[in-house]
Motif scaffolding. Structure first.
Motif, PDB file in Angstrom:
ATOM      1  N   SER A 103     105.730  87.658  19.203  1.00  0.00           N
ATOM      2  CA  SER A 103     104.984  86.662  18.425  1.00  0.00           C
ATOM      3  C   SER A 103     105.690  85.323  18.518  1.00  0.00           C
ATOM      4  O   SER A 103     106.916  85.250  18.656  1.00  0.00           O
ATOM      5  N   ILE A 104     104.897  84.260  18.461  1.00  0.00           N
ATOM      6  CA  ILE A 104     105.421  82.901  18.423  1.00  0.00           C
ATOM      7  C   ILE A 104     104.949  82.264  17.123  1.00  0.00           C
ATOM      8  O   ILE A 104     103.757  82.307  16.803  1.00  0.00           O
ATOM      9  N   CYS A 105     105.888  81.724  16.364  1.00  0.00           N
ATOM     10  CA  CYS A 105     105.575  81.034  15.117  1.00  0.00           C
ATOM     11  C   CYS A 105     104.817  81.972  14.162  1.00  0.00           C
ATOM     12  O   CYS A 105     105.242  83.101  13.922  1.00  0.00           O
ATOM     13  N   THR A 106     103.660  81.548  13.665  1.00  0.00           N
ATOM     14  CA  THR A 106     102.929  82.352  12.681  1.00  0.00           C
ATOM     15  C   THR A 106     102.204  83.540  13.307  1.00  0.00           C
ATOM     16  O   THR A 106     101.584  84.318  12.589  1.00  0.00           O
ATOM     17  N   ALA A 108     103.615  86.007  14.097  1.00  0.00           N
ATOM     18  CA  ALA A 108     104.289  87.157  13.479  1.00  0.00           C
ATOM     19  C   ALA A 108     103.450  87.792  12.384  1.00  0.00           C
ATOM     20  O   ALA A 108     103.560  88.997  12.117  1.00  0.00           O
ATOM     21  N   PHE A 109     102.593  86.998  11.730  1.00  0.00           N
ATOM     22  CA  PHE A 109     101.771  87.557  10.656  1.00  0.00           C
ATOM     23  C   PHE A 109     100.770  88.571  11.216  1.00  0.00           C
ATOM     24  O   PHE A 109     100.425  89.541  10.541  1.00  0.00           O
ATOM     25  N   ALA A 110     100.293  88.351  12.446  1.00  0.00           N
ATOM     26  CA  ALA A 110      99.389  89.328  13.049  1.00  0.00           C
ATOM     27  C   ALA A 110     100.102  90.656  13.267  1.00  0.00           C
ATOM     28  O   ALA A 110      99.536  91.731  13.020  1.00  0.00           O
ATOM     29  N   LEU A 111     101.370  90.591  13.705  1.00  0.00           N
ATOM     30  CA  LEU A 111     102.142  91.828  13.858  1.00  0.00           C
ATOM     31  C   LEU A 111     102.389  92.467  12.499  1.00  0.00           C
ATOM     32  O   LEU A 111     102.338  93.691  12.348  1.00  0.00           O
ATOM     33  N   GLY A 112     102.640  91.628  11.498  1.00  0.00           N
ATOM     34  CA  GLY A 112     102.860  92.164  10.159  1.00  0.00           C
ATOM     35  C   GLY A 112     101.631  92.837   9.588  1.00  0.00           C
ATOM     36  O   GLY A 112     101.708  93.927   9.021  1.00  0.00           O
ATOM     37  N   THR A 124     109.753  83.786  11.686  1.00  0.00           N
ATOM     38  CA  THR A 124     108.567  82.945  11.836  1.00  0.00           C
ATOM     39  C   THR A 124     108.981  81.524  11.479  1.00  0.00           C
ATOM     40  O   THR A 124     110.186  81.251  11.292  1.00  0.00           O
ATOM     41  N   HIS A 125     108.032  80.621  11.407  1.00  0.00           N
ATOM     42  CA  HIS A 125     108.363  79.252  11.008  1.00  0.00           C
ATOM     43  C   HIS A 125     108.967  79.285   9.604  1.00  0.00           C
ATOM     44  O   HIS A 125     108.464  79.972   8.713  1.00  0.00           O
ATOM     45  N   TRP A 126     110.054  78.524   9.416  1.00  0.00           N
ATOM     46  CA  TRP A 126     110.765  78.581   8.139  1.00  0.00           C
ATOM     47  C   TRP A 126     109.869  78.242   6.949  1.00  0.00           C
ATOM     48  O   TRP A 126     110.073  78.739   5.843  1.00  0.00           O
ATOM     49  N   ALA A 127     108.837  77.392   7.155  1.00  0.00           N
ATOM     50  CA  ALA A 127     107.998  76.958   6.036  1.00  0.00           C
ATOM     51  C   ALA A 127     107.164  78.088   5.452  1.00  0.00           C
ATOM     52  O   ALA A 127     106.705  77.994   4.310  1.00  0.00           O
ATOM     53  N   VAL A 128     106.930  79.160   6.240  1.00  0.00           N
ATOM     54  CA  VAL A 128     106.107  80.269   5.745  1.00  0.00           C
ATOM     55  C   VAL A 128     106.894  81.569   5.709  1.00  0.00           C
ATOM     56  O   VAL A 128     106.324  82.650   5.535  1.00  0.00           O
ATOM     57  N   PHE A 136     104.905  91.226   3.691  1.00  0.00           N
ATOM     58  CA  PHE A 136     105.395  92.376   4.448  1.00  0.00           C
ATOM     59  C   PHE A 136     106.803  92.738   3.971  1.00  0.00           C
ATOM     60  O   PHE A 136     107.794  92.491   4.665  1.00  0.00           O
ATOM     61  N   PRO A 137     106.909  93.316   2.787  1.00  0.00           N
ATOM     62  CA  PRO A 137     108.231  93.584   2.202  1.00  0.00           C
ATOM     63  C   PRO A 137     109.065  94.574   3.007  1.00  0.00           C
ATOM     64  O   PRO A 137     110.293  94.606   2.858  1.00  0.00           O
ATOM     65  N   ALA A 138     108.428  95.362   3.859  1.00  0.00           N
ATOM     66  CA  ALA A 138     109.187  96.322   4.668  1.00  0.00           C
ATOM     67  C   ALA A 138     109.821  95.660   5.895  1.00  0.00           C
ATOM     68  O   ALA A 138     110.644  96.270   6.581  1.00  0.00           O
ATOM     69  N   ALA A 139     109.429  94.416   6.186  1.00  0.00           N
ATOM     70  CA  ALA A 139     110.018  93.693   7.316  1.00  0.00           C
ATOM     71  C   ALA A 139     111.346  93.071   6.900  1.00  0.00           C
ATOM     72  O   ALA A 139     111.554  92.721   5.745  1.00  0.00           O
TER      73      ALA A 139
END
Length: 330
Positions: A103-106, A108-112, A124-128, A136-139
């Motif tokens: 994943s690149i940037c956000t 990662a949310f798709a993987l999550g 992921t991007h620090w802002a999010v 995704f608390p298990a990540a």
């Protein structure tokens, strides 16, 4: 040939997509051993909107993920919404089959949302990053790094960090020399370690005192890299206590003063390895390392190859051409 498939989701971040396309899909005029079979897929095979308004069309739908060796998901939006069931199934299926998931940037949310970050290190991007930890608390979210390589799941911070991750993948697949040559041709830094801090905006309870001139401090440090330096000496130069100085330095630069100095010493060593005839021992001394052994250890820790290997890959002649490989920079 290694097959790379980019999954383009709605509100695609075009620069993230461009990084993947450049490093895995672009064909250059000169023969290049880093050749990938590159495809773009979208849900249902339909064009997707990008965040800047243009559209991107792929070569097919989610079925392309079924044949990918590497799946790359660039940034997209809205990131907090669950993905369609078909997209989740396709991503899970690719991972279960052994594909490398990136994943690149956000993205990662798709993987999550697909459950692929559970128990895995990711960024992921620090802002999010806080949103990612909450959703995704298990990540195991590492908020302030450029990229994370957790084996078959890799992720990067925002935008430009995706370039660093793509080069890291090419380096793993084809070796440092090929990755370095592509970096030179693309006019980007050949290697930034994944644990290097993102440029994070820290909000301090009180503004930094205007009399503290960090730019002046960095210039002062740059003139003294070959000498022994202590955090106390750095702090004293701008009139701060050691503890207060360390806190303010980290807030502005995302790392500790000592790590910053170590990286600057290695960067200077890289330049000397590329352009000078100094021996490794002489470079170690000129860059402020207490011994050649300490220099080799720190250099390998940050650059992930030895100083000698780096010199062989990057050595340049006076006209700027690569000495070891014979390639000219772009």
């Amino acid at each position: 040939m290694h097959r790379v498939v980019v999954l383009a989701l709605d509100e695609l971040v075009l620069l993230d997509f461009g990084a993947a396309s450049q490093f895995f899909g672009h064909r250059h005029r000169d023969p290049d051993p880093a050749q990938y079979e590159f495809q773009v897929c979208t849900a249902g095979g339909a064009p997707v909107r990008t965040a800047c308004g243009v559209t991107v069309t792929g070569q097919g739908g989610l079925e392309l993920l079924g044949h990918a060796d590497t799946v790359i998901v660039p940034g997209y939006g809205p990131i907090t919404d669950p993905l369609p069931t078909a997209t989740v199934s396709a991503l899970r299926g690719a991972a279960a089959r052994g594909a490398r998931m990136v994943s690149i940037c956000t993205g990662a949310f798709a993987l999550g949302h697909s459950g692929l970050l559970d128990g895995r290190r990711a960024t992921t991007h620090w802002a999010v990053a806080d949103d990612m930890s909450r959703l995704f608390p298990a990540a195991k979210v590492e908020a302030n790094v450029l990229y994370v390589d957790d084996g078959d799941v890799l992720s990067s911070g925002g935008v430009a960090a995706g370039i660093d991750l793509c080069l890291h993948i090419v380096r793993n697949d084809f070796g440092a020399e090929v990755a370095n040559r592509i970096a030179r041709r693309t006019l980007v830094a050949p290697h930034r370690a994944g644990d290097q801090a993102q440029f994070v905006e820290h909000r301090l309870p009180h503004p930094v005192t205007p009399t503290i001139d960090m730019a002046r401090l960095l210039s002062w440090l740059d003139d003294r890299l070959e000498r022994p330096l202590s955090v106390a000496e750095m702090a004293g130069h701008i009139g701060y206590s050691t503890r207060s100085f360390g806190r303010h330095f980290r807030a502005q630069f995302g790392t500790s003063p000592w790590k910053w100095v170590a990286r600057q010493r290695v960067l200077r060593a890289q330049r000397l390895l590329e352009a000078s005839d100094l021996t490794v021992a002489q470079i170690a001394t000129r860059c402020g390392f207490e011994s050649t052994v300490a220099f080799r250890r720190r250099f390998r820790e940050l650059v992930h190859i030895s100083p000698s290997d780096y010199r062989r890959a990057f050595r340049t002649t006076p006209n700027g051409s690569a000495h070891a490989s014979g390639h000219t920079p772009a």
